[in-house]
Scaffold this motif. Structure first.
Motif, mmCIF file in Angstrom:
data_model
loop_
_atom_site.group_PDB
_atom_site.id
_atom_site.type_symbol
_atom_site.label_atom_id
_atom_site.label_comp_id
_atom_site.label_asym_id
_atom_site.label_seq_id
_atom_site.Cartn_x
_atom_site.Cartn_y
_atom_site.Cartn_z
ATOM 1 N N TYR A 68 0.762 -1.746 -0.160
ATOM 2 C CA TYR A 68 0.282 -0.144 0.147
ATOM 3 C C TYR A 68 0.666 1.499 0.236
ATOM 4 C CZ TYR A 68 -3.579 -3.157 1.665
ATOM 5 O OH TYR A 68 -4.722 -4.760 1.805
ATOM 6 N N GLU A 70 -0.267 3.952 0.685
ATOM 7 C CA GLU A 70 -0.440 4.842 1.779
ATOM 8 C C GLU A 70 0.060 5.116 2.947
ATOM 9 O OE1 GLU A 70 -4.051 4.210 -1.186
ATOM 10 O OE2 GLU A 70 -2.526 3.264 -0.237
ATOM 11 N N SER A 78 2.552 0.112 -4.472
ATOM 12 C CA SER A 78 1.301 -0.457 -4.958
ATOM 13 C C SER A 78 1.019 -1.503 -5.624
ATOM 14 C CB SER A 78 0.260 0.317 -5.941
ATOM 15 O OG SER A 78 -0.383 0.037 -6.506
ATOM 16 N N ARG A 80 -1.896 -3.549 -5.934
ATOM 17 C CA ARG A 80 -2.994 -3.003 -6.517
ATOM 18 C C ARG A 80 -2.520 -3.048 -8.114
ATOM 19 N NH1 ARG A 80 -8.214 0.288 -6.576
ATOM 20 N NH2 ARG A 80 -9.798 0.326 -8.297
ATOM 21 N N PHE A 104 -7.370 -6.739 -4.230
ATOM 22 C CA PHE A 104 -7.242 -5.251 -2.878
ATOM 23 C C PHE A 104 -8.831 -4.376 -3.014
ATOM 24 C CE2 PHE A 104 -3.195 -6.752 -4.054
ATOM 25 C CZ PHE A 104 -2.068 -6.005 -3.198
ATOM 26 N N ARG A 110 -9.206 -3.815 1.297
ATOM 27 C CA ARG A 110 -8.936 -2.642 0.719
ATOM 28 C C ARG A 110 -8.861 -1.574 1.600
ATOM 29 N NH1 ARG A 110 -14.963 -4.033 -0.816
ATOM 30 N NH2 ARG A 110 -16.517 -2.889 0.899
ATOM 31 N N ASN A 113 -3.537 0.416 5.034
ATOM 32 C CA ASN A 113 -2.284 1.439 4.800
ATOM 33 C C ASN A 113 -1.439 0.731 5.855
ATOM 34 O OD1 ASN A 113 -3.330 2.756 7.455
ATOM 35 N ND2 ASN A 113 -3.362 4.531 6.587
#
Length: 377
Positions: A68, A70, A78, A80, A104, A110, A113
């Motif tokens: 992630y 984030e 990432s 995803r 994800f 989903r 972070n």
């Protein structure tokens, strides 16, 4: 540095060359891998693993437990993006038994972070699966197994699973050939077969396939054909489709009839949404047909009929799925076997995410039982 697609190709070649023998020798890690790769209840875990492993092989500096951006660390990535951009194409290319969409966006993965350590509770089901996934990520992080070996072992497990599934389908189809020469199933036998098939769990895609099979089997007589079906989970707004099945004239690409399938009662709100969809589209159809597997309310039928004047000539109607198929098969009685073959072909070519392996196998077994019964008459 190898491109992600090249990394995946190498993993496939290695796995394909070692189908008879495991790549990972450590039994505990290998058993965890097999459990995640072949888990029937949840296929998101295997895509998560593949995306993280691909990222680690593509960018060795990342922390495999941080899929992630984030998180904000320099070694996060990432997951995803890797999943959607590369894993999806790889799965489709080799017909691997995985979900067709990214892991994800599942509830467990989903909007996160946090670092995926073994202490995290992903609140996914089954919990043992997610714990196994987190442990495998930790195995790589702690150098108990290499990313390259684990990715290849995952692909190997998926290939074995794919091949076994196909062998079972082939055996059932071969069993149908033993009924060649028997009296064809009657229209009512076929209706009964489809109706029983629709009662199974996970069959929301089947009415779409049945209506498509109707048009495929009779297109030369109707002068109309079915457009390519959209993916089961594709939204109409994304595809531009007006419904689940779109019908055009043989010599034209303009949609003349649109079908929308519902495994629930049709409501006035459903009709209003269809009207809004038509109003926002450049396409104009002659008929917008709802097909339902539930009872039809007279009030809704009356409301659908009233929309003809409001739309300036677009016919709205709500039809019963089995009733529609029964009427078609008796109207085109000599095409009943062609319909059955078209339905079976559409069913078997659907991805696992739309129609599960047990649902496919159940149809073939039920058809063989029906045709064997006909032989004995």
């Amino acid at each position: 540095m190898s491109a992600p697609s090249e990394i995946l190709d190498r993993a496939f070649q290695r796995a394909n060359a070692n189908l008879e023998q495991p790549i990972i020798l450590a039994a505990e890690i290998r058993d965890r891998t097999t459990y995640v790769a072949r888990n029937l209840k949840n296929r998101a875990g295997i895509r998560l693993l593949m995306a993280c492993l691909l990222a680690k092989l593509h960018r060795p500096d990342v922390d495999i437990r941080k899929p992630y951006t984030e998180i904000g660390d320099i070694d996060s990535f990432s997951g995803r993006t890797y999943d959607e951009r590369y894993i999806t194409a790889f799965i489709n290319q080799h017909s691997l038994p995985c979900n067709s969409t990214t892991a994800f966006l599942t509830p467990a993965l989903r909007n996160r972070n946090t670092v995926l350590t073994t202490e995290i509770n992903l609140v996914g089901k089954p919990p043992q699966l997610y714990q196994a996934v987190l442990t495998l990520l930790d195995d790589v992080y702690c150098n108990r197994v290499t990313s390259e070996d684990l990715l290849a072992e995952i692909v190997r497990s998926l290939l074995i699973d794919r091949n076994e599934r196909q062998q079972r389908i082939d055996a059932l189809v071969s069993g149908l050939r033993t009924t060649d020469g028997a009296v064809p199933l009657s229209s009512e036998d076929i209706v009964n077969l489809i109706e029983k098939h629709l009662t199974l769990k996970g069959t929301s895609r089947l009415p779409v396939l049945a209506i498509a099979a109707v048009y495929q089997s009779a297109e030369q007589f109707l002068g109309e054909r079915v457009l390519m079906l959209q993916a089961h989970n594709a939204a109409d707004l994304q595809t531009g489709a007006l419904g689940d099945v779109e019908i055009t004239l043989l010599a034209d690409d303009e949609v003349v009839t649109s079908y929308e399938m519902k495994n629930k009662r049709i409501t006035r709100e459903d009709l209003d949404r269809a009207l809004q969809k038509l109003s926002a589209s450049e396409k104009r159809v002659d008929n917008y047909i709802f097909i339902t597997t539930e009872a039809i309310d007279k009030e809704v039928q009356d409301y659908a009929r009233s929309m003809y004047q409001e739309t300036g000539g677009i016919e709205f109607v709500v039809l019963d799925c089995i009733g529609f198929i029964r009427h078609f098969l008796h109207l085109f009685h000599r095409l009943r076997s062609r319909f059955l073959e078209a339905y079976q072909t559409l069913l078997l070519t659907e991805p696992q995410s739309a129609v599960s392996q047990p649902v496919k196998e159940a149809f073939l077994a039920m058809r063989q039982a029906a045709e064997t019964g006909m032989e004995e008459i």
